[in-house]
Design a protein around this motif. Structure first.
Motif, mmCIF file in Angstrom:
data_model
loop_
_atom_site.group_PDB
_atom_site.id
_atom_site.type_symbol
_atom_site.label_atom_id
_atom_site.label_comp_id
_atom_site.label_asym_id
_atom_site.label_seq_id
_atom_site.Cartn_x
_atom_site.Cartn_y
_atom_site.Cartn_z
ATOM 1 N N GLU A 97 0.848 -1.180 0.000
ATOM 2 C CA GLU A 97 0.000 0.000 0.000
ATOM 3 C C GLU A 97 0.891 1.241 0.000
ATOM 4 N N ALA A 98 0.485 2.259 -0.744
ATOM 5 C CA ALA A 98 1.226 3.526 -0.810
ATOM 6 C C ALA A 98 0.266 4.660 -0.464
ATOM 7 N N PRO A 99 -0.088 4.784 0.831
ATOM 8 C CA PRO A 99 -1.119 5.753 1.215
ATOM 9 C C PRO A 99 -0.746 7.203 0.885
ATOM 10 N N GLU A 100 0.544 7.516 0.875
ATOM 11 C CA GLU A 100 0.971 8.889 0.588
ATOM 12 C C GLU A 100 0.578 9.340 -0.818
ATOM 13 N N VAL A 101 0.399 8.381 -1.734
ATOM 14 C CA VAL A 101 -0.012 8.722 -3.094
ATOM 15 C C VAL A 101 -1.392 8.154 -3.416
ATOM 16 N N GLY A 102 -2.122 7.747 -2.363
ATOM 17 C CA GLY A 102 -3.505 7.314 -2.516
ATOM 18 C C GLY A 102 -3.700 5.949 -3.155
ATOM 19 N N LEU A 103 -2.743 5.041 -2.962
ATOM 20 C CA LEU A 103 -2.841 3.723 -3.588
ATOM 21 C C LEU A 103 -2.850 2.605 -2.555
ATOM 22 N N GLY A 104 -3.733 1.650 -2.764
ATOM 23 C CA GLY A 104 -3.727 0.423 -1.980
ATOM 24 C C GLY A 104 -2.654 -0.508 -2.522
ATOM 25 N N PRO A 105 -2.646 -1.750 -2.067
ATOM 26 C CA PRO A 105 -1.666 -2.701 -2.601
ATOM 27 C C PRO A 105 -1.799 -2.835 -4.117
ATOM 28 N N GLY A 106 -0.668 -2.921 -4.812
ATOM 29 C CA GLY A 106 -0.653 -3.073 -6.270
ATOM 30 C C GLY A 106 -0.549 -4.535 -6.627
ATOM 31 N N GLY A 107 -1.494 -5.030 -7.409
ATOM 32 C CA GLY A 107 -1.588 -6.467 -7.622
ATOM 33 C C GLY A 107 -0.975 -6.995 -8.888
ATOM 34 N N GLU A 108 -1.466 -8.169 -9.261
ATOM 35 C CA GLU A 108 -0.944 -8.939 -10.386
ATOM 36 C C GLU A 108 -0.802 -8.104 -11.646
ATOM 37 N N ARG A 109 0.116 -8.554 -12.501
ATOM 38 C CA ARG A 109 0.386 -7.983 -13.813
ATOM 39 C C ARG A 109 0.806 -6.526 -13.731
ATOM 40 N N GLY A 110 1.337 -6.155 -12.634
ATOM 41 C CA GLY A 110 1.849 -4.809 -12.495
ATOM 42 C C GLY A 110 2.781 -4.726 -11.321
ATOM 43 N N ALA A 111 3.246 -5.877 -10.867
ATOM 44 C CA ALA A 111 4.122 -5.887 -9.694
ATOM 45 C C ALA A 111 5.330 -6.761 -10.002
ATOM 46 N N TYR A 112 6.366 -6.117 -10.494
ATOM 47 C CA TYR A 112 7.629 -6.820 -10.613
ATOM 48 C C TYR A 112 8.786 -5.849 -10.766
ATOM 49 N N VAL A 113 9.979 -6.409 -10.703
ATOM 50 C CA VAL A 113 11.220 -5.645 -10.805
ATOM 51 C C VAL A 113 12.037 -6.263 -11.927
ATOM 52 N N SER A 114 12.641 -5.420 -12.757
ATOM 53 C CA SER A 114 13.536 -5.899 -13.810
ATOM 54 C C SER A 114 14.922 -5.320 -13.613
#
Length: 186
Positions: free
Chosen positions: A118-135
């Motif tokens: 969750e990123a409450p400082e920017v108004g976002l809850g947990p970020g889920g599938e197909r958009g959560a990875y590191v390259s």
């Protein structure tokens, strides 16, 4: 179906520094169900042999003069160098060994996992599938190995409609994003 978008958070000539940044980002995430995808451009028979000993299954494509030729399982990739090799669902423990096996060739490692926090400082809850990875792009500046480089770039991937998450993630590990969001093939 949605695509993820990567934004660069670090570019460095120091591979250990790049790997530290990857691990710092992963420490923020819910890494349950994590797997790793590996893509590399291999130029020599020796590097191909080293990579082949680590990867039990890999797809490959010729990047040489015969790149339009059809290949089947009986073809030997060493006869078609340079080649792109790709493997999915790898253990995170294989990454450093694979990078060493490739040597100086370009490679991209993607750690795919359940969600960003969750990123409450920017108004976002947990970020889920197909958009959560590191390259991590090693000896390349882009996610597709089109721009060879002497340095390494770490990307945080987010959903396009959650673009604010990338700078927030970078700030959590003392970094800043740079460049534009880049669509990634998921």
């Amino acid at each position: 179906m949605s695509n993820s978008y990567g934004q660069a958070v670090l570019r460095t000539p120091d591979l250990e520094e790049a790997l530290r940044a990857v691990h710092q980002l992963l420490a923020l995430a819910d890494t349950s169900g994590m797997d790793v995808t590996f893509l590399a451009r291999v130029h020599t028979p020796q590097a191909l042999e080293r990579v082949g000993k680590i990867l039990t299954e890999m797809s490959w494509w010729s990047e040489g003069a015969d790149r339009s030729a059809p290949f089947d399982d009986s073809d030997n990739p060493a006869e078609h160098l340079p080649v792109l090799v790709k493997s999915f669902c790898l253990s995170p423990d294989a990454v450093e060994e694979l990078l060493a096996a490739v040597g100086g060739g370009g490679s991209v490692v993607c750690w795919d996992f359940s969600s960003w926090p969750e990123a409450p400082e920017v108004g976002l809850g947990p970020g889920g599938e197909r958009g959560a990875y590191v390259s991590l792009c090693v000896n390349a500046r882009d996610l597709y190995l089109d721009e060879p480089s002497e340095d390494h770039t770490v990307y945080a991937h987010v959903k396009q409609h959650e673009a604010e998450r990338a700078p927030w993630l970078a700030a959590q590990i003392g970094l800043q994003v740079f460049g534009e969001l880049v669509m990634a093939d998921d």
